[in-house]
Design an enzyme around this catalytic site. Structure first.
Site, PDB file in Angstrom:
ATOM      1  N   PHE A   7       0.813  -1.212   0.000  1.00 37.08           N
ATOM      2  CA  PHE A   7       0.000   0.000   0.000  1.00 37.08           C
ATOM      3  C   PHE A   7       0.850   1.267   0.000  1.00 37.08           C
ATOM      4  O   PHE A   7       1.778   1.407   0.804  1.00 37.08           O
ATOM      5  CB  PHE A   7      -0.894   0.036   1.241  1.00 37.08           C
ATOM      6  CG  PHE A   7      -1.965  -1.017   1.252  1.00 37.08           C
ATOM      7  CD1 PHE A   7      -3.174  -0.817   0.605  1.00 37.08           C
ATOM      8  CD2 PHE A   7      -1.759  -2.217   1.922  1.00 37.08           C
ATOM      9  CE1 PHE A   7      -4.159  -1.791   0.621  1.00 37.08           C
ATOM     10  CE2 PHE A   7      -2.739  -3.197   1.943  1.00 37.08           C
ATOM     11  CZ  PHE A   7      -3.942  -2.988   1.287  1.00 37.08           C
ATOM     12  N   ASP A   8       0.495   2.181  -0.893  1.00 37.07           N
ATOM     13  CA  ASP A   8       0.961   3.550  -0.769  1.00 37.07           C
ATOM     14  C   ASP A   8       0.308   4.127   0.490  1.00 37.07           C
ATOM     15  O   ASP A   8      -0.640   3.551   1.033  1.00 37.07           O
ATOM     16  CB  ASP A   8       0.539   4.325  -2.022  1.00 37.07           C
ATOM     17  CG  ASP A   8       0.893   5.788  -1.955  1.00 37.07           C
ATOM     18  OD1 ASP A   8       2.043   6.099  -1.629  1.00 37.07           O
ATOM     19  OD2 ASP A   8      -0.001   6.614  -2.225  1.00 37.07           O
ATOM     20  N   LEU A   9       0.807   5.267   0.960  1.00 38.83           N
ATOM     21  CA  LEU A   9       0.289   5.844   2.201  1.00 38.83           C
ATOM     22  C   LEU A   9      -0.574   7.083   1.942  1.00 38.83           C
ATOM     23  O   LEU A   9      -1.795   7.043   2.109  1.00 38.83           O
ATOM     24  CB  LEU A   9       1.457   6.175   3.131  1.00 38.83           C
ATOM     25  CG  LEU A   9       1.120   6.595   4.558  1.00 38.83           C
ATOM     26  CD1 LEU A   9       0.271   5.559   5.273  1.00 38.83           C
ATOM     27  CD2 LEU A   9       2.413   6.851   5.336  1.00 38.83           C
ATOM     28  N   ASP A 164      -2.614   5.560  -5.557  1.00 34.95           N
ATOM     29  CA  ASP A 164      -3.578   6.544  -6.063  1.00 34.95           C
ATOM     30  C   ASP A 164      -3.021   7.368  -7.217  1.00 34.95           C
ATOM     31  O   ASP A 164      -3.730   8.220  -7.751  1.00 34.95           O
ATOM     32  CB  ASP A 164      -3.999   7.492  -4.935  1.00 34.95           C
ATOM     33  CG  ASP A 164      -2.844   8.363  -4.463  1.00 34.95           C
ATOM     34  OD1 ASP A 164      -2.983   9.595  -4.532  1.00 34.95           O
ATOM     35  OD2 ASP A 164      -1.813   7.827  -4.051  1.00 34.95           O
TER      36      ASP A 164
END
Length: 218
Positions: A7-9, A164
């Site tokens: 996951f990106d943050l 995203d």
């Protein structure tokens, strides 16, 4: 089936896009006044700060002075901007309980990535955190994803990169990993690179992953 979820943050788990843009805009206006509009910065959201600096000023800047200013601003405003998107914590808990292996791969500096996870109550859910400080170059380089896979002992075909921005997608392509984009801020046009999967929010992504796992991963 993808047992490994990376996951990106910012903009993926944390609703922090405006906070990050504020910090970059503050720094850019001090060291490269008038170069970027806020719309420009929105378009570059997700880019590593070093890459942004190179675009803003080439080699004609004092990196330490710029980074000190940026870090000072972020430290002063960080806690007030750490907000989870809806359902993120409970759905991460469900994914972990179901046996998915979770890690964070972010272009954020480690200090702020770790602090953000702690403030959001997410730290214990992730086996690894790969920040921009842990690699020679952040996303869109494949190196952060490759490092996360190495730490977890997983292969590219076993993982999804959930983010995203185009930087997440480009890094995934380089690492041979399938990409997921969460469209929290609305659907985007994808010109030269496209994600493999797109979801409106975290809940819809998690529900599908859990459903596929419940059906035996087919």
């Amino acid at each position: 089936m993808y047992p490994c979820l990376l996951f990106d943050l910012d903009g993926t788990l944390l609703d922090s896009r405006e906070a990050v843009i504020d910090a970059v805009a503050h720094t850019a206006e001090r060291f490269a006044p008038g170069v970027f509009t806020r719309k420009d910065l929105v378009g570059r959201f997700g880019e590593s700060f070093d890459d942004f600096l190179a675009a803003a000023a080439g080699e004609e800047y004092d990196r330490k002075a710029v980074m000190d200013s940026y870090f000072s601003y972020v430290r002063a405003h960080h806690a007030e901007h750490v907000r989870l998107f809806p359902h993120v914590r409970e759905d991460l808990e469900r994914l972990k309980k179901a046996g998915f292996r979770l890690a964070v791969v972010t272009n954020k500096q480690r200090e702020f990535a770790v602090a953000g996870l702690e403030l959001a109550g997410l730290s214990e859910l992730f086996e690894a955190v790969v920040s921009v400080d842990d690699v020679s170059r952040g996303k869109p380089s494949a190196e952060p994803i490759e490092k996360a896979l190495s730490l977890l002992g997983m292969e590219p075909e076993q993982a999804l990169m959930i983010g995203d921005s185009r930087y997440d997608v480009l890094a995934a392509v380089g690492a041979g990993v399938k990409s997921v984009v969460l469209e929290w801020y609305g659907a985007e046009e994808w010109n030269y690179v496209s994600p493999d999967f797109r979801y409106a929010d975290f809940r819809s992504f998690a529900e599908e992953m859990l459903a596929v796992k419940a059906q035996g991963g087919e």
